[in-house]
Design an enzyme around this catalytic site. Sequence first.
Site, PDB file in Angstrom:
ATOM      1  CE  LYS A  70      -4.298  -1.434   1.877  1.00 61.43           C
ATOM      2  NZ  LYS A  70      -5.253  -1.151   3.097  1.00 61.43           N
ATOM      3  CG  ASP A 107      -8.723   1.063   3.566  1.00 57.03           C
ATOM      4  OD1 ASP A 107      -9.156   0.383   2.877  1.00 57.03           O
ATOM      5  OD2 ASP A 107      -7.338   0.991   3.606  1.00 57.03           O
TER       6      ASP A 107
END
Length: 277
Positions: A70, A107
Site C-alpha cells: 500500500k 479505506d
Amino acid sequence: MSDAKIPLAGVIGNPISHSRSPLLHNHWLRTYGIAGHYIPMHVESDDLERVIRTLPQAGFVGANVTIPYKEAVMKIADQVTDRATLMGAANTLIFRADGTILADNTDGYGFITNLAQSAPDWQPASGPAVVFGAGGACRAVIASLLEADVPEILLTNRTRDRAEQLQQDFGPKVRVVDWIQAANIVEEGKLVVNTTSLGMVGKSRLRIPLDGLRSDALVTDLIYTPLKTDLLATAEEMGCTTVDGLGMLLHQAVPGFERWFGQRPEVDEAARAAALA
Ligand code: NAP
C-alpha cells in the site's frame, strides 16, 4: 463475436489467497451483467513496478493493492490523490486512458460509509471517538472521522510514538492517551473503534476492560474475521449499537469498481454473502 476489449481488474498483494475482493467484485460483475474479470495477483516485491506498468497494456483498467504494497505503490503511480497522500498509503489504482496511473485510498470512505449505512442514527458531531490502535488503517479512520466532524479523538496505542505521530499529522483534535490508561477513556466515547489487529482469528485478545462503555455508544471493529469479535459481543451485551468490519471492506471497494467498470455497485446482503462465501 464482438472484439470489444473486456475490462480487467484485480488485487495485488503477497500473500493474496486470503483476499475477499475477487469474490466481491466478481459478484458485482455478474449482478450488473458486465463482461469483465477481477483476479487475485500474487506479486513479489522486486516485480511490483514492472507488473503494475504492464497491466494497462494487458487490458487492465485498474487494481486494488493490499499488504504489503500500500505504501510502495505511491512511488510507482504518476499521480496520488490528496487523501492517499494524507493517509500515506493507497489501496486503489486507476489506469487512465492516457497511460498514467492514479493512486487513491478508499479505506476512510469505506469506514465512514459503513457507519452511515449500518448505524444511521449515529451523529458524528455528538461526542468524542475513542480509537484503539495507530497502524496503517487507523490513519484512514482518523482522517474520515475528522472530515465527518467528530469533535475529538482519544487515541491509544501500545506503541505511544505511533499515536503521537498521528497526533502531529492530524492536529489538536487528536488526544493521545497511554495504552495502560485505555480502560479509563472508554466511557468518554460516543464512538469506540478498534483498529488494532487484536481480536482477529489467530491473534491475541483485545484485553482492554470495557466496563465503562456507555450504552448509547456506537462500537465498531475493523476486524471481520471473526465477524462478531469479543469487543462487539461485549458491546452488544451492554446495549450498544455495533457495526462489524466487513461493511468497511465492502464499501471501500465501491469507488474502484465504479471507476473501472462504469457502474456504482450496491453494498447489500447479497454483496455481504458473496464476500463471505
Ligand atoms: P498495522 O499497521 O500492522 O497496525 C496494527 C495495530 O495493531 C497497531 O496499532 C499495533 O500496535 C496493534 N497491535 C498489534 N499487535 C498488538 C498487541 N499484541 N498488543 C497491542 N497492540 C497490538 O495493521 P493495519 O493495516 O492498521 O490493520 C489493523 C487491523 O485492521 C487488521 O486486523 C486489519 O485486518 C484490519 N483492517 C480491516 C479493514 C476493513 O476493510 N475492515 C481495512 C484495513 C485493515 P503497535 O503500533 O504497538 O504495534
